[in-house]
Write a protein that holds these residues in place. Sequence first.
Motif, PDB file in Angstrom:
ATOM      1  N   LYS A 178       3.546   0.541   2.872  1.00 21.80           N
ATOM      2  CA  LYS A 178       3.215  -0.477   3.871  1.00 21.80           C
ATOM      3  C   LYS A 178       3.155  -1.841   3.189  1.00 21.80           C
TER       4      LYS A 178
ATOM      5  N   VAL B 293      -4.280   6.928  -1.647  1.00 19.94           N
ATOM      6  CA  VAL B 293      -3.752   5.626  -1.257  1.00 19.94           C
ATOM      7  C   VAL B 293      -3.717   4.745  -2.502  1.00 19.94           C
TER       8      VAL B 293
ATOM      9  N   ILE C 276       0.872  -1.169   0.000  1.00 15.30           N
ATOM     10  CA  ILE C 276       0.000   0.000   0.000  1.00 15.30           C
ATOM     11  C   ILE C 276       0.907   1.216   0.000  1.00 15.30           C
TER      12      ILE C 276
ATOM     13  N   ILE D 212       2.008  -5.678   3.205  1.00 13.23           N
ATOM     14  CA  ILE D 212       0.950  -6.446   3.841  1.00 13.23           C
ATOM     15  C   ILE D 212       1.418  -7.866   4.119  1.00 13.23           C
ATOM     16  N   ARG D 213       2.011  -8.483   3.150  1.00 18.10           N
ATOM     17  CA  ARG D 213       2.493  -9.836   3.388  1.00 18.10           C
ATOM     18  C   ARG D 213       3.829  -9.742   4.130  1.00 18.10           C
TER      19      ARG D 213
ATOM     20  N   ALA E 204       9.389   4.088  -1.796  1.00 17.61           N
ATOM     21  CA  ALA E 204       9.407   5.123  -0.762  1.00 17.61           C
ATOM     22  C   ALA E 204      10.211   6.329  -1.202  1.00 17.61           C
TER      23      ALA E 204
ATOM     24  N   VAL F 257       5.726  10.412  -1.943  1.00 16.59           N
ATOM     25  CA  VAL F 257       5.310   9.213  -1.208  1.00 16.59           C
ATOM     26  C   VAL F 257       5.551   9.440   0.277  1.00 16.59           C
ATOM     27  N   LYS F 258       4.526   9.196   1.079  1.00 17.17           N
ATOM     28  CA  LYS F 258       4.655   9.372   2.526  1.00 17.17           C
ATOM     29  C   LYS F 258       5.134   8.076   3.174  1.00 17.17           C
ATOM     30  N   GLU F 259       4.567   6.973   2.754  1.00 17.51           N
ATOM     31  CA  GLU F 259       4.831   5.720   3.469  1.00 17.51           C
ATOM     32  C   GLU F 259       4.462   4.566   2.564  1.00 17.51           C
TER      33      GLU F 259
ATOM     34  N   ASP G   7      -2.985   0.932  -3.938  1.00 17.59           N
ATOM     35  CA  ASP G   7      -2.860  -0.505  -3.667  1.00 17.59           C
ATOM     36  C   ASP G   7      -2.125  -1.153  -4.817  1.00 17.59           C
ATOM     37  N   ALA G   8      -1.099  -1.923  -4.532  1.00 25.18           N
ATOM     38  CA  ALA G   8      -0.372  -2.539  -5.640  1.00 25.18           C
ATOM     39  C   ALA G   8      -0.128  -4.007  -5.364  1.00 25.18           C
ATOM     40  N   LEU G   9      -0.505  -4.841  -6.315  1.00 27.88           N
ATOM     41  CA  LEU G   9      -0.285  -6.283  -6.177  1.00 27.88           C
ATOM     42  C   LEU G   9       0.739  -6.697  -7.223  1.00 27.88           C
TER      43      LEU G   9
ATOM     44  N   ARG H  63      -4.565  -0.134  -7.975  1.00 24.45           N
ATOM     45  CA  ARG H  63      -5.805   0.635  -7.793  1.00 24.45           C
ATOM     46  C   ARG H  63      -5.495   1.799  -6.889  1.00 24.45           C
ATOM     47  N   HIS H  64      -6.200   2.888  -7.049  1.00 24.85           N
ATOM     48  CA  HIS H  64      -5.977   3.960  -6.082  1.00 24.85           C
ATOM     49  C   HIS H  64      -7.263   4.645  -5.685  1.00 24.85           C
TER      50      HIS H  64
ATOM     51  N   ILE I  50       1.032   5.159   0.498  1.00 28.35           N
ATOM     52  CA  ILE I  50       0.270   6.306   0.979  1.00 28.35           C
ATOM     53  C   ILE I  50       1.014   7.564   0.549  1.00 28.35           C
TER      54      ILE I  50
END
Lengths: 349, 349, 349, 349
Positions: free
Chosen positions: B63, B38, B2, B65-66, B54, B59-61, B40-42, B29-30, B4
């Motif tokens: 994250k 935000v 993700i 997920i996995r 980053a 780009v702030k952050e 989302d990238a897969l 997707r954003h 942000i």
Amino acid sequence: MIIIMERNATKVQIQRVIDFLKDNDFQVRHNTGEVHTVIDALGDKTTITPGRLAAFEGVKEVKIIREPFRLASRDRKPEDTVIEFKNGVKIGGGNKPVAIVGPCSVEADYEGLLEIATAAKEMGCEFLRGGAFKPRTSPYDFQGYGEKALQFLKRASEATGLLVVSEVMDASDLPMMLDYVDVLQVGARNVQNFKLLHAVGKCNKPVILKRGLASTIREFLLAAEHIMYQGNMQVILCERGIRSFDSAFTRNVMDIASIPVIKKYSHLPVIVDPSHGTGQRYLIEPMAKAGLVVGADGVMIEIHNDPENALSDGKQSLPLPMFREVMGRINKFNELIKEDRQHQAANTI
Amino acid sequence: MIIIMERNATKVQIQRVIDFLKDNDFQVRHNTGEVHTVIDALGDKTTITPGRLAAFEGVKEVKIIREPFRLASRDRKPEDTVIEFKNGVKIGGGNKPVAIVGPCSVEADYEGLLEIATAAKEMGCEFLRGGAFKPRTSPYDFQGYGEKALQFLKRASEATGLLVVSEVMDASDLPMMLDYVDVLQVGARNVQNFKLLHAVGKCNKPVILKRGLASTIREFLLAAEHIMYQGNMQVILCERGIRSFDSAFTRNVMDIASIPVIKKYSHLPVIVDPSHGTGQRYLIEPMAKAGLVVGADGVMIEIHNDPENALSDGKQSLPLPMFREVMGRINKFNELIKEDRQHQAANTI
Amino acid sequence: MIIIMERNATKVQIQRVIDFLKDNDFQVRHNTGEVHTVIDALGDKTTITPGRLAAFEGVKEVKIIREPFRLASRDRKPEDTVIEFKNGVKIGGGNKPVAIVGPCSVEADYEGLLEIATAAKEMGCEFLRGGAFKPRTSPYDFQGYGEKALQFLKRASEATGLLVVSEVMDASDLPMMLDYVDVLQVGARNVQNFKLLHAVGKCNKPVILKRGLASTIREFLLAAEHIMYQGNMQVILCERGIRSFDSAFTRNVMDIASIPVIKKYSHLPVIVDPSHGTGQRYLIEPMAKAGLVVGADGVMIEIHNDPENALSDGKQSLPLPMFREVMGRINKFNELIKEDRQHQAANTI
Amino acid sequence: MIIIMERNATKVQIQRVIDFLKDNDFQVRHNTGEVHTVIDALGDKTTITPGRLAAFEGVKEVKIIREPFRLASRDRKPEDTVIEFKNGVKIGGGNKPVAIVGPCSVEADYEGLLEIATAAKEMGCEFLRGGAFKPRTSPYDFQGYGEKALQFLKRASEATGLLVVSEVMDASDLPMMLDYVDVLQVGARNVQNFKLLHAVGKCNKPVILKRGLASTIREFLLAAEHIMYQGNMQVILCERGIRSFDSAFTRNVMDIASIPVIKKYSHLPVIVDPSHGTGQRYLIEPMAKAGLVVGADGVMIEIHNDPENALSDGKQSLPLPMFREVMGRINKFNELIKEDRQHQAANTI
């Protein structure tokens, strides 16, 4: 050493500690209070370490009075250590603070590196840094270009006159590295890799030793001691942030006070690395200045010609235009605070 | 991943991140909110690491997920890793918890070591541990007897049938060590000595990897990943306390919860070392039991035939008579809590 | 007290410290080594605190030998404190560990609370806990229902026979609260809110005092001392996790070893709160057991009839069906480890 | 908010979260990857807090994107808050940094206090600080003189024109204190004493709020938010060191970087307290300068006319002659770095 006995230590236990100390040529006095007996012992701690005594039955705690580092201590060597390079650059001893700049890792693009080095030279920096072997938390991250990276650094150094700093990660790389670098760096994760400390301790090259994420100041100075004990007295300490409970806004917490503390207890030069210390571009300039004002002998800053395509640490690297502005202000600041630094130096010793 | 974006990120900056991700075969997707966008990238994070992204302007952050470890992850390998030795001893997978005991360092006195090993065997322990190369904070402390110590360990092993565990401090010692030891140990201070992790990763020997004083659980599992990525899947993790703000009564704080956490996220066996975790004899038994009850696959305990004359860690070593009592109670305890351990194992997976 | 003088302390400075101590009826001995002078002083530290002496010119450090807590200390009162309630329930002194369960906050729904209390009673728990005043990091979070919540707790207590535990956040609420609760709780964030400690110290009600996120064990016992010094000796300490550098998998790090440490140095009962200590449902059972095995006198667990609609801490609350299973296993476990607990108790004292 | 679902979350669980969010007027998008489903939600977090969502079955983590403080946030109020006093003194907004000095506790000796205040005035300081109610870790330490101390402060203030700062420890003392002080101080131990925060939030007096030993920056700003939410917008934040694993040479670790971090995210003024931050006289001057150079709006320093007889914190208090020298150099330094501060201010906003 002060040995504090448990409240229920027996007379026999107390006597055994005293006898052991006397047998090892310690001068011993003791004092029995309402609760505890306290034993004062003066003697040679290279033969009898506090840990030995702590294992005696009835001993609660052993307290060392004199700091355990010796070669690194200002007690033994009151004057500042100054490290001088072939081209006349000096670190420590109240000399003008140095600037060590460059990319986190040296990458495949020599032209990019040369652009960085040229900007560094222009801005009055003395050292070019760049990683050839990268310690990376994940095995899936870029691990560095190895000797090729060092060759690039040397070429850029020859082109600009900058001195080269690069991190050594394994003793077996040392002979090869010595041909390329002017200063060896030992990274934060290796601050207690004693084999590596011993190996750099046998080299005739200055060493930048970075503080570990969880190193106390005492342990940090003992790590320097490991290097010095092997004969290499040219150690430069580097504060680069310690681990704390808050990493939401900064990667680490920079322990700025550690700089004057180290200056008080040791004669070694200290530099400050706000890039790793904060992990945030906007904090590099203020934290560099904070380090300098309390007495740091130099700053280490990550810069990059193209941070968005950097293979590591792009987020915290200054792009070159921003670097030029920041470095210009840091240079002016160093002029400005000359007197404060001199006062600071006189005061902490 | 993700991504942000900063609150003031421009449309151009947002689009550049999206384009870069798409160019690298990520699905993107954003979502643009009142304040932040935000994304989302897969996709495959081995090509594009979060650090790369980053560094993009705006780009702030980033994250993840996995979890970043893979070979060590239970997602990839749901069943427990079980490590089996020549003599049938097994670690992990719900097998009876093992006991690894012995002196901090092997000393000049073989008879003493044999006495220790004999007591260990009598009490049903499976492994004899002992240091040949000692990582010591101060260069003035005892640094270990090297190969001679390993010879002693092997002799004691042959005499008793115990398996041998000893710490490797440098890759160059590995070929020699492999003749003597059944399990290699990587110490807490070397948990991010990646050269050493890679070297043991190429050996065909089980490795006990100790958690660093400042390792997060994620970093600890990534250190295991470095070993596994080189091909060695036989990694045993060891919780031995982390650094905290309170060291008045215990050397470190044992993170007992890390054991069920690791069990949930990884299939690797985990053991617990209350000797280093607490540094206090009286805490070894309760903290060993605490570790076992939450699912540890074994305990590592320092014992000594003559702690007052031990060259290292005498204070925290159990003298043999105390060891026999403590180990006897731990053995009984293991019987008692069998069902709790099984339930615990089933539950964390 | 031991006073360690600076290495460059003058004779006059040393003599001034000695004279000051003698004038205040301390017995004094001193020992001048190669580097430092060490002064041993025996006397009444209520008149002369170590801080006073530390301010003298030439003093490097003042070391206290005797722990600074007195009423809380096992030195003064070797036998365990046992707190007994009107209905015969006892906490401490080797009695069966108690269970204190309930929702984080009491909410508008009395039927829900009664359902919780009924389940708790069924499972053999002794106490119902629930927040009326909630300390919340953000002002935008739910702050509690106040007296209405206490009325609900009392009704549920009358219906089930459970004793009531609730947190006091302000001395001015005490008179009202005393009508409703059997045990006052002082939260982690108030562990050094001395005004509140003094106020509960003047009440004739047992107090559960939670360890602060950054409390050392010594500071925690001194916080208890503040309560006891006002006359209230019925203090129950609660380990609920401390702040560490790793909060990715658990909210806090539970310092399980603090339980046997406190038992060794103090006679006060200690309980363990794995709900706040870990913030994860799946860790509540193992960490409750870990606490019990090292000697905890009880557990505190958050449970809820409808966690998804809980106004606070739903994530870490056990839903009732899971609670019944977990509590059933904890009850069986307590039976199982009776002998271990007794041994542990005997050993730490 | 971003809601990350567990890898084994069911479709039903995912749908329940989405429905719940939609029912509460959130805009929702979701993205299902190979492992996890990620839900993006835009809406009003005052009605639905992240904690609520975290309790839903199948939710792994809830991530907030917008910082949870609002009134304290620079997003809502981009310009610096400036606090102005009756005599024209201003704190914040790039105004000349203020100096708040005085003894740790006000003692029985008014003449001593006047001597301190006179020195402070001479050296250009604006505020006189002194404790009337002392939060002390041990009940056996001096607890302050209460209202008498405040009377002394007011007399010294009238004699010198200095403004008065004193710590409030309990809401019930507020009405009395308001007659004596110009600024209320909330101590580090009370940073999450919400009742006290609410009480000072209802006063029409500036408040100095000290960072807690274990406060994250986010929690610190939320503590300020508690005050502001009650209507009092005149909050001055004070960095005074956080707890770390190393307290051998300094009491705490000063998080100097927190100052520019707070300036970036909040409009509130920030000051720095090197006396409590380090606990060492020799570190006060360098750490005050370090704070100022990164943008602090003032310094708070403990000074004493007779530190050896101070009833608290004598060790870290500057004796008056040393204070005059240190303050003189700090004043000059403030002149010197004017431009750096202005640049810093412009840069962090």
